[in-house]
Design an enzyme around this catalytic site. Structure first.
Site, PDB file in Angstrom:
ATOM      1  N   HIS A  89       0.799  -1.252  -0.121  1.00 53.52           N
ATOM      2  CA  HIS A  89       0.017  -0.037   0.094  1.00 53.52           C
ATOM      3  C   HIS A  89       0.932   1.149  -0.095  1.00 53.52           C
ATOM      4  O   HIS A  89       0.825   2.039   1.018  1.00 53.52           O
ATOM      5  CB  HIS A  89      -1.040  -0.108   1.125  1.00 53.52           C
ATOM      6  CG  HIS A  89      -2.017   0.602   1.411  1.00 53.52           C
ATOM      7  ND1 HIS A  89      -2.493   1.694   0.071  1.00 53.52           N
ATOM      8  CD2 HIS A  89      -2.954   0.956   2.148  1.00 53.52           C
ATOM      9  CE1 HIS A  89      -3.571   2.384   0.409  1.00 53.52           C
ATOM     10  NE2 HIS A  89      -3.852   2.028   1.486  1.00 53.52           N
ATOM     11  N   CYS A  92      -3.149   3.509   9.590  1.00 52.68           N
ATOM     12  CA  CYS A  92      -3.720   3.628   8.178  1.00 52.68           C
ATOM     13  C   CYS A  92      -5.153   3.983   8.045  1.00 52.68           C
ATOM     14  O   CYS A  92      -5.739   4.635   7.418  1.00 52.68           O
ATOM     15  CB  CYS A  92      -3.146   2.778   7.009  1.00 52.68           C
ATOM     16  SG  CYS A  92      -3.962   1.030   7.468  1.00 52.68           S
ATOM     17  N   ARG A 114      -3.239  11.646   2.852  1.00 52.98           N
ATOM     18  CA  ARG A 114      -3.308  10.821   1.671  1.00 52.98           C
ATOM     19  C   ARG A 114      -3.619  11.833   0.343  1.00 52.98           C
ATOM     20  O   ARG A 114      -3.005  11.683  -0.536  1.00 52.98           O
ATOM     21  CB  ARG A 114      -4.521   9.742   1.837  1.00 52.98           C
ATOM     22  CG  ARG A 114      -4.287   8.781   2.906  1.00 52.98           C
ATOM     23  CD  ARG A 114      -3.456   7.753   2.157  1.00 52.98           C
ATOM     24  NE  ARG A 114      -3.798   7.218   0.904  1.00 52.98           N
ATOM     25  CZ  ARG A 114      -4.609   6.165   0.848  1.00 52.98           C
ATOM     26  NH1 ARG A 114      -5.001   5.634   1.957  1.00 52.98           N
ATOM     27  NH2 ARG A 114      -4.937   5.521  -0.377  1.00 52.98           N
TER      28      ARG A 114
END
Ligand code: CP
Ligand code: NVA
Length: 318
Positions: A143, A278, A306
Site C-alpha cells: 500500500h 492507516c 493521503r
C-alpha cells in the site's frame, strides 16, 4: 506558460508507474514528499493550481475504500482534472474480460489508472498493458500511497525522517511491507513484531534490508512487541484481518492476542512517540481506545495527507 510550479519541474517522473516504493530512488521519494508538502500549503492558502487540467484518472476498485477513493477523486479535481470511479462489477473485467484488454482500452480514454485489487500480479499486469501511468491503490502485498502519506505525516510532526525508529506491531501485511520499504529508502530504523505465521514476506524483508544498507537504515523482525517497541519514535499498527482475509478473523484474533498497542506497550516507546494507523481501525483489537484517541495519535493527519501525497504523485507522473 507552464502549468507546473518550480518544484514540479525539478525532477522528471512523467510517465512512470507508481506500483511499489522499491521502484523509486530515495531522492525521488523525498522529492515527492516535499512536493506533497508544497501542494498542501497551496491548497491551505486557497491557491488554484491546475497542472492536470483536462486529464482523467480512472480508479478501479475491487475492494472497499473510504480514504483512497475520496482522496484520489478530490485530488484530481483540485489539480484541475477528474477522477472516474470504476467498480469491478460495473466493468466487463468483472465478467471475465482480460486485464490486458482492459488496460489497452482504458489507456485510449484515460491519462492515468489507479487500481485497488487483491493479487499484486493484477497491478503488474495492468501496468504492463497500459500505456498511461498506473498507481497501486492497495494490493494484498503493498500500500505505497499510504506509506507516502504516513512518512509525510512523520516529517510534519518530527521535522525529519532519517534516523527515526518506526515500530510496527501486528500483521506482516501490505501496510507493514510498504512502511518497511519506505523506511529502508529513507534511512529509518524499522522493527516489526508479528506472531508466528504472520511474519512479513521474506522477499520484501530482504529487498528492504538491501535498500537500508545504502541509506543507513535497518530492518528488524521480532516476536515480542516490547522488543520491537523499545525506544520507538513511531508506533504503528493495522487491522489483524485485512480485506480478503475476513474468514480468518477468529483464528487471527487468537493468534494476535498480546499484540495490541496500548498504554502498557507504549511505555517502551519514546515519551514523545507518535501513534499511527492507516485506518480503518478496530478499537479494542489491534489498538486500545486510549491510544488511538489519545494525545500521541496522528491518525487523521495521516488520512488527510493521503490527499496531498497522492496529488504530488499524480502531478509528477501524469
Ligand atoms: N487507509 C486506506 O487505504 O483507507 P481506505 O481503505 O478507506 O481507502
Ligand atoms: N491492511 C489493510 C489496510 C487497509 C487500508 C487491508 O488491506 O485491509
Amino acid at each position: 506558460m507552464s502549468l507546473l510550479t518550480n518544484k514540479e519541474v525539478e525532477m522528471d517522473l512523467k510517465g512512470r508507474d507508481f506500483l511499489a516504493l522499491v521502484d523509486y530512488a530515495p531522492e525521488e521519494i523525498k522529492y515527492l514528499i516535499d512536493l506533497a508538502v508544497e501542494l498542501k500549503k497551496k491548497q491551505k492558502a486557497g491557491e488554484i493550481h491546475h497542472p492536470l487540467k483536462g486529464k482523467t484518472l480512472g480508479m478501479i476498485f475491487e475492494k472497499s475504500s473510504t480514504r483512497t477513493r475520496i482522496s484520489f477523486e478530490v485530488g484530481m479535481y483540485q489539480l484541475g482534472g477528474q477522477g472516474l470511479f470504476l467498480s469491478r462489477n460495473d466493468l466487463q473485467l468483472g465478467r471475465g474480460e482480460t486485464i490486458w484488454d482492459t488496460a489497452k482500452t482504458l489507456s485510449r480514454y484515460l491519462d492515468g489508472i489507479m487500481i485497488r485489487t487483491f493479487a499484486h500480479r493484477n497491478v503488474i499486469d495492468l501496468a504492463r498493458g497500459a500505456t498511461v501511468p498506473v498507481i497501486n491503490g492497495l494490493t494484498d502485498l503493498s500500500h505505497p500511497c499510504q506509506a507516502m502519506a504516513d512518512y509525510m505525516t512523520v516529517l510534519e510532526h518530527k521535522g525529519k525522517l532519517e534516523g527515526l525508529k518506526i515500530s510496527f506491531i501486528g500483521d506482516g501485511n501490505n501496510m507493514a511491507h510498504s512502511l518497511m520499504m519506505g523506511a529502508a529508502k529513507l534511512g529509518m530504523h524499522f522493527s516489526i513484531a508479528a506472531p508466528e505465521g504472520y511474519d512479513p514476506d521474506p522477499e520484501v524483508v530482504q529487498l528492504s534490508r538491501e535498500n537500508a544498507e545504502l541509506t543507513g537504515g535497518s530492518v528488524k523482525i521480532c516476536r515480542d512487541p516490547r522488543e520491537a517497541a523499545e525506544n520507538a519514535d513511531i508506533l504503528y499498527t493495522d487491522v489483524w484481518a485485512s480485506m480478503g482475509f475476513e474468514t480468518e478473523q477468529e483464528a487471527r484474533m487468537r493468534a494476535f492476542n498480546g499484540y495490541q498497542v496500548n498504554e502498557e506497550l507504549a511505555k517502551y516507546a519514546k515519551p514523545d512517540y507518535l501513534f499511527m494507523h492507516c485506518l480503518p481501525a478496530h478499537r479494542g483489537e489491534e489498538v486500545s481506545e486510549s491510544v488511538i484517541d489519545g494525545k500521541h495519535s496522528v491518525i487523521y493527519d495521516e488520512a488527510e495527507n493521503r490527499l496531498h501525497a497522492q496529488k504530488a504523485i499524480m502531478a509528477a507522473i501524469m
